[in-house]
Design a protein around this motif. Structure first.
Motif, PDB file in Angstrom:
ATOM      1  N   GLN A   1       0.775  -1.236  -0.069  1.00 11.55           N
ATOM      2  CA  GLN A   1       0.047  -0.069  -0.242  1.00 11.55           C
ATOM      3  C   GLN A   1       0.802   1.228  -0.087  1.00 11.55           C
ATOM      4  N   GLU A   2       1.784   1.203   0.899  1.00  9.25           N
ATOM      5  CA  GLU A   2       2.743   2.381   0.990  1.00  9.25           C
ATOM      6  C   GLU A   2       3.335   2.879  -0.664  1.00  9.25           C
ATOM      7  N   GLU A   3       3.663   1.784  -1.269  1.00  5.59           N
ATOM      8  CA  GLU A   3       4.475   1.882  -2.589  1.00  5.59           C
ATOM      9  C   GLU A   3       3.377   2.512  -3.427  1.00  5.59           C
ATOM     10  N   ALA A   4       2.047   1.994  -3.377  1.00  2.12           N
ATOM     11  CA  ALA A   4       0.970   2.498  -4.251  1.00  2.12           C
ATOM     12  C   ALA A   4       0.636   3.793  -3.902  1.00  2.12           C
ATOM     13  N   ASN A   5       0.789   3.827  -2.598  1.00  2.00           N
ATOM     14  CA  ASN A   5       0.414   5.397  -1.948  1.00  2.00           C
ATOM     15  C   ASN A   5       1.136   6.446  -2.742  1.00  2.00           C
ATOM     16  N   ASP A   6       2.562   6.338  -3.052  1.00  2.89           N
ATOM     17  CA  ASP A   6       3.205   7.141  -3.564  1.00  2.89           C
ATOM     18  C   ASP A   6       2.542   7.808  -4.845  1.00  2.89           C
ATOM     19  N   GLU A   7       1.843   6.862  -5.782  1.00  2.00           N
ATOM     20  CA  GLU A   7       1.308   7.596  -6.726  1.00  2.00           C
ATOM     21  C   GLU A   7       0.142   8.314  -6.583  1.00  2.00           C
ATOM     22  N   PHE A   8      -0.370   8.338  -5.361  1.00  4.22           N
ATOM     23  CA  PHE A   8      -1.533   9.136  -5.077  1.00  4.22           C
ATOM     24  C   PHE A   8      -1.242  10.327  -4.006  1.00  4.22           C
ATOM     25  N   ASN A   9      -0.032  10.705  -3.965  1.00 11.29           N
ATOM     26  CA  ASN A   9       0.276  11.482  -2.691  1.00 11.29           C
ATOM     27  C   ASN A   9      -0.283  12.725  -2.936  1.00 11.29           C
ATOM     28  N   ASP A  10      -0.497  13.186  -4.324  1.00 13.75           N
ATOM     29  CA  ASP A  10      -1.163  14.453  -4.282  1.00 13.75           C
ATOM     30  C   ASP A  10      -2.685  14.384  -3.657  1.00 13.75           C
TER      31      ASP A  10
END
Lengths: 646, 206
Positions: free
Chosen positions: B178-187
């Motif tokens: 999830q943390e790695e995927a989160n990077d893409e949704f940081n904004d």
């Protein structure tokens, strides 16, 4: 019940002038015009009440006031007529030591109730202990009043005879001081409660007498009193693993060795303070027979200083109750508690479910709440746990806007260590209404408001600390416009400081000192202590960059402050001690302000985001001598500006 | 994946009061159990370094108060979580029924970018207590977890340390993902106002 219709007791002021002719007139607060005439009559009666005779025989035939009776002066039904008195529930004996058992045994024999302990009492009174000097090196006084200004009632040399340094006085070594049983079993504690129980039984026979559950209730209440007799210094000999309240000395943050090292000094300090208090009582014309004083000196700078230095442990229950106006509350609500308890014995609801789960999680490290010796002992409920259940359930019924809120268990548990359960109940009512308003409400808004106030205090008084903690979760700076709504993450931790009155946050002896102040100086104490804690942890925090590490540092720091004087010295230090300038008036106004702000935010269902960098919603203006008119004007202007910018 | 100085996994433990949240966290982090845990007021957290495959991550576990009203305290710290552990007591039916409410509450407060893929894990605790007292069967629990959106389910005893390690192993792996995927949704998750809930969490209407 009837309680709700009456004026909150906190708004009234007892007048002690009648008993203290020596005290300077200025310091006796004016009696409010609409004071309950009934109360004032009773107050006047107090000094004239005959004292409990200490010859061990004569306890009755004293006219009693109608609704409440102070310890040691009340009418007492002859012992043999009480079914309760002769069936002390001894289940606690498994967890208390033989010393307490002998106390229980004593009460089987009416003739021996007072005399043996009185002898001990009187002989110990004659012990001279050095350490009077620190009265003049006091640094807890308000900066505005010098020691010399404070009124010292003139005391004749004869008044000191009981502390006379006679040559025959035994000499005490340091070691024996540590083990000195200078606190005594106070039979009046037990007598008071039992006579009160009898009073209840006799006054409302139809409702309570004959109810089996009520009888067993009262008997276990009496056993709960026993804990108060164990609060003596000898109980914390350096070899014991528990302190005098039954808590384990060792915690995650303090080793037993560290505790003992501190205690061997602190216990001497306590002995000194006790002597000081005894002198003060004497000077104020008050008695402390059997170590259970009912009335305490009226407010003065001197008393404030004494309180900041700690009330003697065995007097605490009475002192807290006195200064928090418990007597008034109890007098207005005679019998109410027992009626609630009787009506809630079989109550089952959402609140009682959570209460049940919390009973064993209140003070699991305390002998009187849970013995951890064997599995079987763990599963047996102690009388104090039973009392805790009754107090919490009754409270949840009495104040339905609060019901039961986790953390009330700690407040009630603490009170039960120092007073009987009826008093603990009313104290809990007073605390949640007067000192921690709204803090335990269903939406916990009070605690959020108080965190807002605390954050404004930090921002104002500790700007460097604010730079570290005044950030949102993603490290963004909180602005004046949003900080009250989006409270900084650290408030998650400080919320529990307020909700549980620092219980479990500070070491126990330190919590007690904070509580001493709260009931005398009101809720500003909570903010002063909190700001002082932030100030003390500041050097550690400035070394840390990571937000979460800062959170953890702030969370753990208070748990290490084993020496209460360290905290109090910091809070009331002469230069810039927060204790000197954060006034109750300011706290109240600030609470009001934060509460309004949060309400209006909620109503608008959106957050204010102010663009003006320098915009300040709340200014601390203590230096300008803030009065309420100026403050309100100030606020009105700001609100106008706010509305415009919106 | 992306180059990071330090991988921090944020895990939130939720569930009714008294189900054993603190005990689970203590058992996992400190490998110990005590009869002397006090009721948690507010929130508390512990961190633990642990290896996942070839990298070392720091897991930050948040323990919360179970009473409902504590949700009014700053629950802002739910935001940015990488995994949420929902705990109930297998001997307490009510705590089981609350699971869905806790899940929904978390999704609202945490403002996660893609609720349907956010990693939850359900733990049925206190299996060491007498089998006769048990009120929620494994079968029932597993079935509900499936309905919740194929949420992994573990039964543990924080007291005896049974299955705790295994449960947290799955937590750490799912959290890392999830943390790695989160990077893409940081904004997205910097935006507090934007709540993606309506109509999107279709798979948790059981």
């Amino acid at each position: 019940m009837a309680d709700k219709k009456r004026t909150p007791s906190g708004d009234k002021k007892l007048n002690h002038a009648t008993s203290m002719p020596n005290l300077h007139k200025k310091l006796v607060r004016p009696v409010s015009a609409n004071r309950n005439p009934d109360t004032s009559r009773k107050e006047k009666e107090l000094p004239s009440l005959p004292k409990l005779r200490v010859d061990g025989r004569h306890l009755s035939a004293v006219p009693r006031p109608q609704t409440f009776r102070p310890t040691g002066s009340g009418q007492s039904t002859p012992l043999k007529t009480s079914p309760v008195r002769h069936q002390p529930k001894l289940s606690i004996s498994e967890s208390v030591d033989s010393y307490n058992l002998s106390v229980i045994d004593m009460y089987h024999d009416a003739a021996s109730i007072v005399s043996p302990t009185t002898d001990v009492f009187q002989s110990l009174m004659k012990l001279g202990i050095h350490g009077y000097e620190d009265d003049f090196t006091d640094n807890y006084s308000s900066s505005s009043v010098s020691v010399a200004d404070s009124p010292r009632p003139r005391v004749h040399a004869d008044d000191f005879h009981f502390t006379d340094h006679s040559p025959s006085r035994p000499h005490f070594t340091d070691q024996s001081l540590t083990n000195l049983p200078y606190l005594f079993p106070s039979p009046t504690n037990l007598l008071f409660h039992q006579s009160q129980s009898n009073h209840i039984l006799h006054s409302s026979p139809g409702r309570l007498l004959g109810s089996h559950s009520t009888l067993s209730l009262l008997s276990s209440r009496d056993s709960a009193n026993i804990i108060r007799n164990s609060i003596e210094l000898s109980k914390t000999s350096l070899s014991a693993s528990r302190d005098r309240y039954g808590f384990k000395k060792k915690s995650q943050f303090v080793s037993e060795a560290a505790y003992n090292a501190w205690w061997s000094d602190y216990s001497k300090y306590l002995v000194r303070r006790k002597r000081k208090w005894e002198l003060l009582m004497k000077q104020s014309g008050l008695t402390y027979e059997h170590d259970a004083p009912v009335r305490f000196p009226a407010r003065s700078e001197k008393v404030k200083r004494y309180i900041r230095k700690g009330i003697p442990a065995e007097w605490r229950g009475h002192a807290w109750f006195h200064y928090a106006r418990g007597h008034e509350k109890l007098a207005q609500n005679a019998g109410v508690y027992d009626a609630i308890v009787a009506s809630t014995i079989d109550l089952h609801n959402k609140d009682t479910e959570i209460i049940e789960r919390d009973l064993n999680r209140t003070f699991p490290d305390n002998l009187h709440f849970r013995s951890d010796e064997t599995q079987q002992q763990r599963e047996t409920e102690t009388p104090l746990v039973q009392a805790l259940r009754r107090v919490l359930v009754a409270f949840s019924q009495h104040l339905p806007t609060i019901g039961y809120c986790q953390s009330l268990n700690f407040l009630a548990g603490m009170l039960l260590v120092f007073m009987d359960e009826e008093r603990a109940f009313w104290m809990l009512v007073i605390i949640t209404q007067k000192y921690l308003p709204g803090v335990h409400d269903l939406n916990l808004e009070g605690v959020n408001v108080d965190q807002g106030v605390l954050m404004l205090c930090i921002k104002e008084y500790l700007p460097e600390m604010w730079a570290r903690i005044g950030l949102g979760l993603d490290g963004e700076k909180l602005t004046d416009g949003n900080l009250l709504v989006r409270l900084p993450p650290v408030t998650l931790c400080t919320a529990s400081w307020f909700m549980s009155g620092f219980i479990g946050v500070l070491p126990f002896e330190t919590v007690l000192r904070v509580w001493d102040c709260i009931f005398f100086e009101e809720s500003k104490t909570l903010f002063r202590i909190s700001v002082a804690l932030f100030d003390m942890v500041s050097p550690e925090v400035t070394q840390i960059r990571d937000q979460m590490e800062i959170f953890q540092a702030i969370q753990n720091f208070p748990k290490k402050i084993i020496n209460p004087n360290e905290l109090f010295d910091h809070c009331f230090k002469k230069r810039n001690g927060i204790g000197h300038y954060l006034s109750q008036e300011e706290v109240n106004k600030c609470r009001d302000f934060v509460s309004k702000q949060r309400r209006s935010h909620a109503e608008n269902a959106k957050m204010y985001v102010l663009d003006g960098e320098g915009e300040r919603l709340y200014d601390f203006e203590h230096r300008k001598g803030l009065n309420s008119v100026a403050w309100n004007k100030n606020l009105t202007l700001k609100m106008k500006r706010l509305r415009k910018s919106d | 994946m992306s180059s990071r100085k330090k991988t921090l996994l944020k895990v939130i433990i939720l569930g009714d009061s008294g189900v054993g949240k603190t005990s689970l966290m203590q058992q996992f982090v400190n490998k110990k159990f005590s009869h002397q845990y006090k009721a948690t007021i507010g929130a508390d957290f512990l961190t633990k370094e642990l290896p996942i495959d070839d990298k070392t991550v720091t897991m930050q576990i948040w323990d919360t108060a179970g009473q409902e009203r504590f949700q009014s305290l700053g629950v802002a710290f739910y935001r940015g979580a990488d995994c949420c552990i929902l705990v109930y007591d297998v001997n307490n039916a009510k705590s089981f029924e609350s699971l869905l409410a806790w899940k929904d509450e978390f999704l609202i407060q945490a403002n996660v970018s893609l609720p349907e893929t956010f990693p939850f894990i359900v733990i049925g605790n206190k299996i060491d207590i007498d089998e006769n007292k048990r009120v929620v069967s494994y079968k029932k629990a597993a079935q509900v977890c499936q309905q919740l959106g194929n949420v992994p389910y573990f039964e543990t005893s924080a007291k005896d340390g049974i299955n705790v390690e295994e449960a947290f192993d799955v937590v750490s792996r799912n959290a890392l993902q999830q943390e790695e995927a989160n990077d893409e949704f940081n904004d997205d998750y910097n935006d507090a106002i934007n709540i993606h809930l309506d109509g999107e969490a279709g798979n948790c209407t059981c």
